[in-house]
Every structure is written in C-alpha cells, then in structure tokens.
Design a protein around this motif. Structure first.
Motif, mmCIF file in Angstrom:
data_model
loop_
_atom_site.group_PDB
_atom_site.id
_atom_site.type_symbol
_atom_site.label_atom_id
_atom_site.label_comp_id
_atom_site.label_asym_id
_atom_site.label_seq_id
_atom_site.Cartn_x
_atom_site.Cartn_y
_atom_site.Cartn_z
ATOM 1 N N ALA A 69 0.823 -1.217 0.000
ATOM 2 C CA ALA A 69 0.000 0.000 0.000
ATOM 3 C C ALA A 69 0.854 1.262 0.000
ATOM 4 C CB ALA A 69 -0.956 0.001 1.191
ATOM 5 N N ARG A 70 1.852 1.266 -0.870
ATOM 6 C CA ARG A 70 2.733 2.421 -0.991
ATOM 7 C C ARG A 70 2.615 2.998 -2.394
ATOM 8 N NH1 ARG A 70 9.311 2.477 -1.372
ATOM 9 N NH2 ARG A 70 9.632 4.709 -1.010
ATOM 10 N N VAL A 71 2.494 4.320 -2.469
ATOM 11 C CA VAL A 71 2.350 4.996 -3.750
ATOM 12 C C VAL A 71 3.562 5.885 -4.003
ATOM 13 C CG1 VAL A 71 1.011 6.672 -5.077
ATOM 14 C CG2 VAL A 71 -0.159 4.981 -3.669
ATOM 15 N N LEU A 72 4.092 5.804 -5.209
ATOM 16 C CA LEU A 72 5.124 6.723 -5.663
ATOM 17 C C LEU A 72 4.606 7.376 -6.933
ATOM 18 C CD1 LEU A 72 6.753 4.007 -4.457
ATOM 19 C CD2 LEU A 72 8.697 5.487 -4.954
ATOM 20 N N GLY A 73 4.520 8.699 -6.919
ATOM 21 C CA GLY A 73 3.962 9.396 -8.062
ATOM 22 C C GLY A 73 4.789 10.597 -8.472
ATOM 23 N N ARG A 74 4.449 11.150 -9.621
ATOM 24 C CA ARG A 74 5.126 12.336 -10.114
ATOM 25 C C ARG A 74 4.204 13.077 -11.069
ATOM 26 N NH1 ARG A 74 10.039 11.587 -11.553
ATOM 27 N NH2 ARG A 74 10.211 13.312 -13.028
ATOM 28 N N CYS A 75 4.417 14.358 -11.206
ATOM 29 C CA CYS A 75 3.665 15.179 -12.141
ATOM 30 C C CYS A 75 4.514 15.458 -13.365
ATOM 31 C CB CYS A 75 3.244 16.492 -11.475
ATOM 32 S SG CYS A 75 2.066 16.296 -10.107
#
Length: 218
Positions: A69-75
């Motif tokens: 349940a870990r999120v890694l995001g970027r714009c």
C-alpha cells in the motif's frame, strides 16, 4: 490475478519480489474559481462557482505497491513514453525496488507502455523489472485505478486550484498521508473467479447462437 494473490507461474513470490500497479491520470486542470468555494455546512452542500479561470493542466503518473500500500507518483506536463520511464526510474532507483529480485509492473495497453517494445524497453533499463499487461478493456483489474478513484474524491474534486504548483503540492501531501496510513486493498477477484466468469460468458454466447439458429426464418 495471481500476482495480486502473491504467486507467479504457480510459484509464490519471495520477500524480495514486488508487484506495482501503474498508470497515468491525464489532464488534471487548475481551475481557479471566480468566487471562493464555500465549504459544506449544516444542511448545506458545498458551493462551487461555475465560472473559473484556466490555469493549465498536468498529468499525474503513479505506481502503487499492491502488497505494501505504498504509492510513488510524479507530475509531468503530459503523458508518453518519456514521462512513464521517468516514473519507472523514480521507482526502480529507490529502495526496496532497486535491490529487489524482481519487480512486476502491471500496466494497461496505453501508448506509453504498449506491446513488446515497452516490455523490452523496461527490461533493458532495469533487468529486474517485468512488465505485465492487463487484457484490453479490463482497466478494472488494475489496482492503481482504485487509488486514482480515491485521489479524485479526496484531492482533485471539486477542482478548485490557484495554479499547477498548488496541484503538485496537494498531490505530494496526499501521497505522504496515504503512505502513512493506507492498508492494501482487499482484492477478492481470483483466477478461479475469472475462469467462472469466462465460462458463463461462453455459455451465454452459445445459448444465444443456439436460440438464433432455432428461430424460424421470416
């Protein structure tokens, strides 16, 4: 479905193997409302002015670790192969994924990661990464879509942002909060359920064909 259940080719995944579900959320717009949004109150719904000034748009790319349940995001300014590989690099150069035996990337068939070319590109950049495509028209089997639905309700709606920097700041803040509190999704649809569904669809198709062939000619 097997990867969600912790197996691959009938073999349980090891402690150093990970499953990430990834996709892009396109065109998140910064709509600066002409009048301030009023928060909901007693017996009153939120009020959002229908007139707004456009402040641009961006894409949000994210990878969701299914079992942790870990999120890694970027714009990014837009979607595409380069932005997607930027996300891959962000994930695969951070621990524990950089040292993992294998990291399975579950993706749809969008142009950013479609076909064998995408599989080869990922494996060339990171030999411990394995791309797995979901079936066409089966986005509901990609768990990142569940996270995106949460993101839509908690961050994007009602879309009242001053500018793109505010969107970026709120997305980062939500990632931090989510990663500190979230639990894995309780995914219950298994390969057995999928086999049953396909069998029912086959029977339904066969019944329709038989009914059509038995109908009298007009």
């Amino acid at each position: 479905m097997d990867l969600y259940a912790g197996t691959f080719d009938g073999v349980p995944l090891g402690a150093d193997e990970y499953v990430v579900s990834s996709d892009e959320k396109t065109s998140i717009q910064a709509r600066c409302r002409c009048h301030p949004t009023l928060a909901p109150g007693q017996a009153r719904a939120m009020r959002v002015n229908h007139e707004y000034r456009r402040g641009g748009a961006l894409a949000y790319l994210a990878a969701y670790d299914v079992h942790h349940a870990r999120v890694l995001g970027r714009c990014e300014p837009t979607t595409g192969i380069v932005p997607f590989m930027n996300l891959v690099t962000q994930v695969m150069t951070s621990e524990p994924y950089a040292s993992a035996k294998r990291v399975f990337w579950i993706v749809d068939n969008g142009s950013s990661h479609r076909g064998k070319a995408a599989i080869d590109r990922l494996a060339k950049a990171f030999p411990n990464a394995v791309m797995v495509h979901i079936p066409v028209h089966a986005s509901w089997t990609n768990q990142i879509e569940i996270f995106f639905s949460v993101l839509q309700r908690k961050v994007v709606a009602p879309n009242d942002f001053t500018d793109l920097d505010q969107i970026r700041d709120q997305l980062r803040a939500f990632e931090d909060r989510y990663n500190a509190t979230a639990q894995p999704f309780q995914w219950k649809f298994t390969t057995s359920d999928l086999d049953d569904l396909l069998a029912r669809l086959d029977r339904h198709t066969l019944d329709r064909q038989e009914a059509s062939s038995a109908a009298p000619a007009t």
